[in-house]
Each structure stands twice: as C-alpha cells, then as structure tokens.
Design a protein around this motif. Structure first.
Motif, PDB file in Angstrom:
ATOM      1  N   ALA A 272      50.555 -30.323-194.635  1.00 39.12           N
ATOM      2  CA  ALA A 272      50.612 -29.720-196.012  1.00 39.12           C
ATOM      3  C   ALA A 272      50.307 -30.952-196.906  1.00 39.12           C
ATOM      4  O   ALA A 272      49.861 -30.094-198.376  1.00 39.12           O
ATOM      5  CB  ALA A 272      52.087 -29.868-196.331  1.00 39.12           C
ATOM      6  N   ASP A 273      50.434 -32.245-196.562  1.00 38.20           N
ATOM      7  CA  ASP A 273      49.323 -32.930-198.447  1.00 38.20           C
ATOM      8  C   ASP A 273      48.548 -32.282-198.382  1.00 38.20           C
ATOM      9  O   ASP A 273      47.994 -32.917-199.872  1.00 38.20           O
ATOM     10  CB  ASP A 273      49.921 -34.867-198.286  1.00 38.20           C
ATOM     11  CG  ASP A 273      49.634 -35.214-199.194  1.00 38.20           C
ATOM     12  OD1 ASP A 273      50.680 -34.982-199.556  1.00 38.20           O
ATOM     13  OD2 ASP A 273      48.861 -35.740-199.087  1.00 38.20           O
ATOM     14  N   ALA A 274      47.673 -32.397-197.429  1.00 38.09           N
ATOM     15  CA  ALA A 274      46.012 -32.464-197.879  1.00 38.09           C
ATOM     16  C   ALA A 274      46.092 -30.735-198.340  1.00 38.09           C
ATOM     17  O   ALA A 274      44.944 -30.788-199.412  1.00 38.09           O
ATOM     18  CB  ALA A 274      45.323 -32.157-196.490  1.00 38.09           C
ATOM     19  N   ARG A 275      46.398 -29.973-197.821  1.00 34.67           N
ATOM     20  CA  ARG A 275      47.028 -28.549-198.359  1.00 34.67           C
ATOM     21  C   ARG A 275      46.674 -28.871-200.367  1.00 34.67           C
ATOM     22  O   ARG A 275      46.414 -28.151-201.014  1.00 34.67           O
ATOM     23  CB  ARG A 275      47.589 -27.331-198.196  1.00 34.67           C
ATOM     24  CG  ARG A 275      46.795 -27.156-196.802  1.00 34.67           C
ATOM     25  CD  ARG A 275      47.347 -26.031-196.139  1.00 34.67           C
ATOM     26  NE  ARG A 275      49.224 -26.045-195.789  1.00 34.67           N
ATOM     27  CZ  ARG A 275      49.608 -26.812-195.038  1.00 34.67           C
ATOM     28  NH1 ARG A 275      49.251 -26.992-193.647  1.00 34.67           N
ATOM     29  NH2 ARG A 275      50.665 -26.663-195.100  1.00 34.67           N
ATOM     30  N   ASP A 276      47.512 -29.703-200.667  1.00 35.32           N
ATOM     31  CA  ASP A 276      48.695 -29.821-201.524  1.00 35.32           C
ATOM     32  C   ASP A 276      47.213 -29.953-202.280  1.00 35.32           C
ATOM     33  O   ASP A 276      46.780 -29.701-203.866  1.00 35.32           O
ATOM     34  CB  ASP A 276      49.790 -30.936-201.958  1.00 35.32           C
ATOM     35  CG  ASP A 276      51.030 -29.635-201.458  1.00 35.32           C
ATOM     36  OD1 ASP A 276      50.735 -27.968-200.974  1.00 35.32           O
ATOM     37  OD2 ASP A 276      51.606 -30.291-201.610  1.00 35.32           O
ATOM     38  N   ARG A 277      46.543 -31.415-201.863  1.00 35.67           N
ATOM     39  CA  ARG A 277      45.790 -32.106-203.000  1.00 35.67           C
ATOM     40  C   ARG A 277      44.333 -31.221-203.241  1.00 35.67           C
ATOM     41  O   ARG A 277      43.723 -31.701-204.200  1.00 35.67           O
ATOM     42  CB  ARG A 277      45.402 -33.357-202.125  1.00 35.67           C
ATOM     43  CG  ARG A 277      46.218 -34.544-201.832  1.00 35.67           C
ATOM     44  CD  ARG A 277      45.814 -35.288-200.703  1.00 35.67           C
ATOM     45  NE  ARG A 277      46.985 -36.248-201.132  1.00 35.67           N
ATOM     46  CZ  ARG A 277      46.800 -37.956-201.664  1.00 35.67           C
ATOM     47  NH1 ARG A 277      46.065 -38.341-201.886  1.00 35.67           N
ATOM     48  NH2 ARG A 277      47.893 -38.830-201.323  1.00 35.67           N
TER      49      ARG A 277
END
Length: 223
Positions: A66-71
């Motif tokens: 999820a963090d990678a998608r947000d970034r």
C-alpha cells in the motif's frame, strides 16, 4: 471343618489384590498422562505463536504494498509531509520515522519495564506500519538484539546512530545506503515489548543516547 470361610477369605483377598493392582496401574499412568497433556499445551502455544507471526508478516507485506502504491501516486512534497517535513523537498535533512503513531513512553523514564533508564522514545503504532529512514544513511546492523528485539541501526553522515527497535520485519541489509524517507522495515512487538511500537534511539557519534524528541525538534520537526 467347613470350606466356606476359607473360600470367602480367598475371594476377598483376590478382590483386594485386584483393586490394589488397578490403583497401582492408575497411579503409574497418571504422570505420563500429565506429561502428554503438558506437551500438547506447549505444542498448541508454539503453533499459535507461529500463526500470529505469519499474520504479522502478511500484514507488514500488505502495508508495504500500500505504501509503495501511495508513493507512486503522490508527489515527493506530499510524501515528505506525511513524515512531518513541510519545506522544500530539495532541502530535506530529517523526517519523522513513521507517519501514523501516538507518542508513548519517553526518554529517561525508569520503572519495572526497563532494566535501566529508558534510552529512547516510544511511538505506539499498528503492527506492520512502515518505518522510514529519518535521514540519509548507511545500515550498519540488522539483528535480534535481546530486549530490543529485531533492530536496525542506521548511521547518518555525521556519525549519529539511529536505532529502530522491536520491528516485525526489515527491508534493508547491512551496508545498504538509504535515502531520507525510504522504507526500512515495519513496526512490531519483538523483544521486551508490551505491544506494537517503535522504540527509537538517537546516539550521536555512536555514543550514549540523547532524547530523540529534542533531536527531532532541533531538526525543525514537531513530533
């Protein structure tokens, strides 16, 4: 002389002997049964701990995704703002170690939870919450460190060591160079911990720890 009393006495003796043998056999089997039950409980506890660890690992992996998608979706400035920095992205030096948290046990506390004075600042957060590098640096240690649990040590350009303790997992290796706000691991509850949180220590020149809150505030942040 009648044989009836003799037969009755013999029957009573046989019955008493049978009872004694039965009780003896029960007593002999009692201890192994207890051991079996205890072994069963231990196996159940081990299996439960394994399942919990697997769930925490899966949760950490989902949070990283999820963090990678947000970034990938948001800009650099917005990303840094999540970690407490609101200035020029090109001038960033230090950010907060995680985006979502509650400040808990502070530096210098004493009590039954610690062997000595509390040498860091605790940030309560959910298991699997991504942890980021507070500054550019090099990873100098990734290991299980007794009461600190799974710990990552990041050395900054000025020699300051930043310790991230009680992690669920780590996404970096020793010798790896990381940039400010790069993900390095996940919040956990390994080691001497009463619940998921980050224990953050700041050690100038690798020496004695200082108050992480003061250090973060001196860098212009508001934890």
């Amino acid at each position: 002389m009648s044989s009836v009393p003799f037969r009755a006495g013999l029957a009573a003796t046989v019955a008493a002997t049978a009872v004694a043998l039965t009780l003896g056999a029960s007593a002999a089997h009692a201890a192994p049964e207890v051991v079996v039950r205890e072994d069963g409980r231990q196996q159940q506890a081990i299996e439960l701990a394994r399942q919990v660890a697997e769930r925490e690992q899966r949760l950490a992996a989902l949070n990283r995704q999820a963090d990678a998608r947000d970034r990938a979706l948001i800009g650099r400035q917005e990303l840094l703002a999540r970690y407490g920095y609101h200035g020029d992205p090109d001038a960033v030096r230090v950010v907060l170690p995680l985006a979502s948290y509650d400040v808990s046990a502070g530096f210098g506390l004493t009590g039954p939870l610690w062997e000595a004075e509390h040498g860091g600042q605790d940030f309560s957060a959910g298991t699997g919450e991504p942890l980021v590098a507070v500054s550019d640096g090099v990873v100098t240690d990734v290991s299980y460190a007794g009461p600190y649990g799974l710990r990552t040590v990041l050395e900054l350009p000025d020699g300051t060591e930043v310790w991230y303790c009680h992690q669920t997992d780590v996404t970096v290796v020793v010798g790896q160079e990381v940039g400010v706000a790069d993900v390095i691991g996940s919040v956990g509850s390994t080691g001497n911990s009463t619940g998921p949180h980050l224990h953050l220590e700041v050690r100038p020149a690798g020496g004695s720890p200082v108050d992480p809150m003061d250090w973060l505030r001196d860098a212009g942040l508001a934890p």
